[in-house]
Scaffold this motif. Sequence first.
Motif, mmCIF file in Angstrom:
data_model
loop_
_atom_site.group_PDB
_atom_site.id
_atom_site.type_symbol
_atom_site.label_atom_id
_atom_site.label_comp_id
_atom_site.label_asym_id
_atom_site.label_seq_id
_atom_site.Cartn_x
_atom_site.Cartn_y
_atom_site.Cartn_z
ATOM 1 N N PHE A 284 -10.577 8.192 -8.653
ATOM 2 C CA PHE A 284 -9.421 8.311 -7.750
ATOM 3 C C PHE A 284 -8.924 9.750 -7.738
ATOM 4 O O PHE A 284 -9.208 10.525 -8.663
ATOM 5 N N THR B 178 3.208 4.348 -10.862
ATOM 6 C CA THR B 178 3.347 3.064 -11.561
ATOM 7 C C THR B 178 3.942 3.278 -12.951
ATOM 8 O O THR B 178 3.417 4.053 -13.755
ATOM 9 N N HIS C 104 0.846 9.439 -13.046
ATOM 10 C CA HIS C 104 0.257 10.289 -12.007
ATOM 11 C C HIS C 104 0.641 9.722 -10.653
ATOM 12 O O HIS C 104 1.105 8.586 -10.558
HETATM 13 P P1 2AM Z 1 -1.423 1.499 -8.917
HETATM 14 O O1 2AM Z 1 -0.869 2.272 -10.061
HETATM 15 O O2 2AM Z 1 -0.424 1.180 -7.869
HETATM 16 O O3 2AM Z 1 -2.243 0.310 -9.348
HETATM 17 C C1 2AM Z 1 -5.973 4.252 -10.693
HETATM 18 O O4 2AM Z 1 -6.232 2.886 -10.673
HETATM 19 C C2 2AM Z 1 -4.965 4.617 -9.648
HETATM 20 O O5 2AM Z 1 -5.443 4.245 -8.346
HETATM 21 C C3 2AM Z 1 -3.623 3.943 -9.799
HETATM 22 O O6 2AM Z 1 -2.628 4.889 -9.478
HETATM 23 C C4 2AM Z 1 -3.647 2.838 -8.784
HETATM 24 O O7 2AM Z 1 -2.425 2.504 -8.217
HETATM 25 C C5 2AM Z 1 -4.447 3.483 -7.697
HETATM 26 N N1 2AM Z 1 -5.028 2.517 -6.754
HETATM 27 C C6 2AM Z 1 -4.840 2.508 -5.430
HETATM 28 N N2 2AM Z 1 -5.539 1.516 -4.847
HETATM 29 C C7 2AM Z 1 -6.160 0.870 -5.844
HETATM 30 C C8 2AM Z 1 -7.037 -0.247 -5.884
HETATM 31 N N3 2AM Z 1 -7.421 -0.884 -4.764
HETATM 32 N N4 2AM Z 1 -7.474 -0.643 -7.085
HETATM 33 C C9 2AM Z 1 -7.095 -0.006 -8.216
HETATM 34 N N5 2AM Z 1 -6.299 1.071 -8.240
HETATM 35 C C10 2AM Z 1 -5.825 1.507 -7.072
#
Ligand code: 2AM
Length: 172
Positions: A4, A119, A40
């Motif tokens: 990511f 998050t 992050h």
């Molecule tokens: P989140 O914290 O809202 O879950 C690593 O997983 C990062 O990618 C996290 O900041 C997560 O957001 C984000 N993210 C965005 N889309 C995602 C997905 N479909 N699955 C997992 N993580 C996702």
Amino acid sequence: MRLFLAIRLTPELKGALIDVQNVWYDMGVRGRFTPEENLHLTLAFIGEYPDPEAVLDALKAISFAPIPLTPDGVGAFGDLWWAGVSGGPALTGAARRVRRALAEAGIPFDRKRFSPHITLLRRASVSSPPPVAAAPVSMSADTITLFRSDRGKNGMLYTELGSIRATQSGDS
Ligand code: 2AM
């Protein structure tokens, strides 16, 4: 590997977010609080993809201005609680350019609408986040970082694989 693209936060901004977590904890909220080192702001979630170099190559073509960030309330997606961030047009513009560059290079990513959040807590024990205002700490982000995410023994492990830097004229 699971990839990511995200913005790293300054220790000051992280501190303001840890304070929010602590207020919730003191109110009796339980769940999996994001450890400080994992805080992050994600710009694009790529997911399983074998070639981080191709991602960094795709991003070389973009330019973006330094991104001003400041906390902006709290909210929830179900039992996932987050801190909102405002970053104005610099933030939305950078996210748009990153995503466009990925699309043009044929690199898959989660197309859900960009909703800037950090998050703070997963599996919250309470149904909705008590409104706590983070200290108004601001920062300027001049780097977008490619991370790999692995499930560690004690939670997620995020490893930096490379980054791209802002230019002063981000409006190409
Ligand atoms: P989140 O914290 O809202 O879950 C690593 O997983 C990062 O990618 C996290 O900041 C997560 O957001 C984000 N993210 C965005 N889309 C995602 C997905 N479909 N699955 C997992 N993580 C996702």
